[in-house]
Design a protein around this motif. Structure first.
Motif, PDB file in Angstrom:
ATOM      1  N   UNK A  14     -11.005  25.977  57.869  1.00 19.58           N
ATOM      2  CA  UNK A  14     -12.053  26.291  58.836  1.00 19.58           C
ATOM      3  C   UNK A  14     -12.025  25.282  59.987  1.00 19.58           C
ATOM      4  N   UNK A  15     -13.023  25.388  60.856  1.00 15.97           N
ATOM      5  CA  UNK A  15     -12.984  24.656  62.129  1.00 15.97           C
ATOM      6  C   UNK A  15     -13.138  23.150  61.969  1.00 15.97           C
ATOM      7  N   UNK A  16     -13.812  22.670  60.925  1.00 14.13           N
ATOM      8  CA  UNK A  16     -14.062  21.227  60.821  1.00 14.13           C
ATOM      9  C   UNK A  16     -12.770  20.442  60.600  1.00 14.13           C
ATOM     10  N   UNK A  17     -11.920  20.934  59.704  1.00 14.79           N
ATOM     11  CA  UNK A  17     -10.675  20.219  59.406  1.00 14.79           C
ATOM     12  C   UNK A  17      -9.497  20.783  60.190  1.00 14.79           C
ATOM     13  N   UNK A  18      -9.526  22.066  60.502  1.00  9.43           N
ATOM     14  CA  UNK A  18      -8.595  22.660  61.461  1.00  9.43           C
ATOM     15  C   UNK A  18      -7.138  22.380  61.097  1.00  9.43           C
ATOM     16  N   UNK A  19      -6.718  22.923  59.963  1.00 10.07           N
ATOM     17  CA  UNK A  19      -5.338  22.718  59.521  1.00 10.07           C
ATOM     18  C   UNK A  19      -4.346  23.431  60.437  1.00 10.07           C
ATOM     19  N   UNK A  20      -4.832  24.378  61.233  1.00  3.69           N
ATOM     20  CA  UNK A  20      -3.911  25.090  62.120  1.00  3.69           C
ATOM     21  C   UNK A  20      -3.287  24.160  63.158  1.00  3.69           C
ATOM     22  N   UNK A  21      -3.882  22.996  63.392  1.00  7.85           N
ATOM     23  CA  UNK A  21      -3.256  22.042  64.321  1.00  7.85           C
ATOM     24  C   UNK A  21      -1.957  21.503  63.748  1.00  7.85           C
ATOM     25  N   UNK A  22      -1.741  21.655  62.432  1.00  3.84           N
ATOM     26  CA  UNK A  22      -0.475  21.265  61.812  1.00  3.84           C
ATOM     27  C   UNK A  22       0.519  22.424  61.786  1.00  3.84           C
ATOM     28  N   UNK A  23       0.152  23.531  62.410  1.00  2.00           N
ATOM     29  CA  UNK A  23       1.032  24.691  62.422  1.00  2.00           C
ATOM     30  C   UNK A  23       0.898  25.582  61.214  1.00  2.00           C
ATOM     31  N   UNK A  24      -0.145  25.378  60.397  1.00  2.00           N
ATOM     32  CA  UNK A  24      -0.321  26.164  59.179  1.00  2.00           C
ATOM     33  C   UNK A  24      -1.333  27.272  59.428  1.00  2.00           C
ATOM     34  N   UNK A  56     -13.005  25.554  48.627  1.00  2.00           N
ATOM     35  CA  UNK A  56     -12.574  24.328  49.292  1.00  2.00           C
ATOM     36  C   UNK A  56     -11.352  24.583  50.167  1.00  2.00           C
ATOM     37  N   UNK A  57     -10.474  25.480  49.736  1.00  2.00           N
ATOM     38  CA  UNK A  57      -9.319  25.811  50.557  1.00  2.00           C
ATOM     39  C   UNK A  57      -9.759  26.503  51.850  1.00  2.00           C
ATOM     40  N   UNK A  58     -10.745  27.391  51.745  1.00  2.00           N
ATOM     41  CA  UNK A  58     -11.267  28.049  52.951  1.00  2.00           C
ATOM     42  C   UNK A  58     -11.898  27.033  53.899  1.00  2.00           C
ATOM     43  N   UNK A  59     -12.618  26.060  53.332  1.00  2.00           N
ATOM     44  CA  UNK A  59     -13.222  25.029  54.170  1.00  2.00           C
ATOM     45  C   UNK A  59     -12.148  24.190  54.866  1.00  2.00           C
ATOM     46  N   UNK A  60     -11.020  23.977  54.183  1.00  2.00           N
ATOM     47  CA  UNK A  60      -9.935  23.198  54.789  1.00  2.00           C
ATOM     48  C   UNK A  60      -9.361  23.913  56.005  1.00  2.00           C
ATOM     49  N   UNK A  78     -11.682  19.154  50.765  1.00  2.00           N
ATOM     50  CA  UNK A  78     -10.681  19.490  51.790  1.00  2.00           C
ATOM     51  C   UNK A  78      -9.774  18.325  52.165  1.00  2.00           C
ATOM     52  N   UNK A  79     -10.312  17.101  52.125  1.00  2.00           N
ATOM     53  CA  UNK A  79      -9.462  15.954  52.461  1.00  2.00           C
ATOM     54  C   UNK A  79      -8.290  15.827  51.488  1.00  2.00           C
ATOM     55  N   UNK A  80      -8.527  16.118  50.207  1.00  2.00           N
ATOM     56  CA  UNK A  80      -7.450  16.024  49.217  1.00  2.00           C
ATOM     57  C   UNK A  80      -6.391  17.091  49.462  1.00  2.00           C
ATOM     58  N   UNK A  81      -6.841  18.313  49.745  1.00  2.00           N
ATOM     59  CA  UNK A  81      -5.869  19.364  50.034  1.00  2.00           C
ATOM     60  C   UNK A  81      -5.082  19.049  51.303  1.00  2.00           C
ATOM     61  N   UNK A  82      -5.762  18.516  52.307  1.00  2.00           N
ATOM     62  CA  UNK A  82      -5.076  18.155  53.542  1.00  2.00           C
ATOM     63  C   UNK A  82      -4.022  17.082  53.276  1.00  2.00           C
ATOM     64  N   UNK A  91       2.660  28.875  48.797  1.00  2.00           N
ATOM     65  CA  UNK A  91       1.597  29.418  47.942  1.00  2.00           C
ATOM     66  C   UNK A  91       0.705  28.272  47.482  1.00  2.00           C
ATOM     67  N   UNK A  92      -0.576  28.348  47.823  1.00  2.00           N
ATOM     68  CA  UNK A  92      -1.557  27.371  47.341  1.00  2.00           C
ATOM     69  C   UNK A  92      -2.305  28.022  46.187  1.00  2.00           C
ATOM     70  N   UNK A  93      -2.026  27.574  44.982  1.00  5.02           N
ATOM     71  CA  UNK A  93      -2.693  28.119  43.793  1.00  5.02           C
ATOM     72  C   UNK A  93      -4.009  27.381  43.648  1.00  5.02           C
ATOM     73  N   UNK A  94      -5.090  28.004  44.068  1.00  9.25           N
ATOM     74  CA  UNK A  94      -6.400  27.342  44.101  1.00  9.25           C
ATOM     75  C   UNK A  94      -7.313  27.988  43.077  1.00  9.25           C
ATOM     76  N   UNK A  95      -7.309  27.437  41.869  1.00  8.91           N
ATOM     77  CA  UNK A  95      -8.220  27.949  40.862  1.00  8.91           C
ATOM     78  C   UNK A  95      -7.551  28.166  39.520  1.00  8.91           C
ATOM     79  N   UNK A  96      -8.323  28.718  38.602  1.00  3.09           N
ATOM     80  CA  UNK A  96      -7.881  28.931  37.229  1.00  3.09           C
ATOM     81  C   UNK A  96      -6.900  30.091  37.162  1.00  3.09           C
ATOM     82  N   UNK A  97      -5.768  29.867  36.533  1.00  2.00           N
ATOM     83  CA  UNK A  97      -4.773  30.917  36.325  1.00  2.00           C
ATOM     84  C   UNK A  97      -4.917  31.428  34.898  1.00  2.00           C
TER      85      UNK A  97
END
Length: 213
Positions: A93-103, A87-91, A182-186, A115-121
């Motif tokens: 990717x091109x559909x949500x395009x988080x890079x427009x926020x400078x990330x 889901x982080x990779x999808x965020x 992805x909407x939640x991560x965004x 650091x985005x901890x995405x998953x079981x530790x």
């Protein structure tokens, strides 16, 4: 026969009876009172006021500009652990395009500030996660993504899982869900930008967002 009146007993708080919450209170990581929690910008501003006939001049450091740049160009370190990483990779990717926020995802922790901890530790992975966190420059931020990172998720009662990444590193934003879309991560990243802006204005870190699964 004299009957004594019952003596009321104040019950102990409920959370003290729950083993998991007792462990959380013991192992929960908090940021130190010194270091990157407070900014020295405001102490230095008062020292940089120079009065002269007709007005005054203010000289200060570039922290204000740097903090603005940090808010608008957060670079998360590429660190995926389990299914939440998809889901982080999808965020990003091109559909949500988080890079427009400078990330921009970055592969080197020494150039990243998020650091985005995405998953079981797991307990075996926790030392490596803490090592990567220590390699990141200050000020640095942590987003806990998904129920597994927040509290262990469905594997909470397993012998091999850390019951919340906040036992290893201090967390600023919790993103609930299993897995969160992805909407939640965004939304979590936008909340993080608000926290960075608060740090820029006040010189102090805001309280972490509520921890929900």
């Amino acid at each position: 026969m004299e009957i004594k009146a019952p003596v009321p007993q104040i019950p102990v708080p409920l959370w003290k009876d729950i083993k998991d919450l007792q462990e959380w209170e013991t192992h929960h990581q908090r940021r130190p009172d010194s270091g990157d929690k407070h900014s020295t910008l405001f102490e230095q501003v008062t020292e940089g006021i120079h009065n002269f006939p007709g007005g005054f001049a203010l000289t200060t450091v570039a922290d204000g500009f740097f903090n603005w740049a940090r808010k608008s160009s957060v670079w998360p370190v590429s660190f995926g652990l389990a299914c939440c990483a998809i889901e982080m990779m999808a965020t990003f990717a091109s559909r949500f395009d988080v890079e427009r926020l400078g990330m921009v995802p970055w592969a080197s922790p020494r150039h990243s500030d998020l650091m985005i901890v995405s998953g079981t530790v797991t307990i075996k992975m926790a030392p490596m996660l803490e090592r990567i966190y220590d390699q990141m420059p200050d000020p640095k931020w942590v987003v806990s993504m998904g129920s597994c990172a927040n509290s262990g998720g469905p594997f909470r009662h397993g012998y091999h899982v850390v019951k919340g990444v906040d036992r290893v590193v201090p967390v600023d934003v919790y993103v609930p869900g299993c897995p969160p879309p992805p909407e939640s991560l965004l939304n979590g990243l936008l909340l993080l930008q608000d926290q960075i802006a608060h740090f820029r204005r006040t010189g102090q870190r805001a309280e972490p967002t509520p921890k929900v699964d």
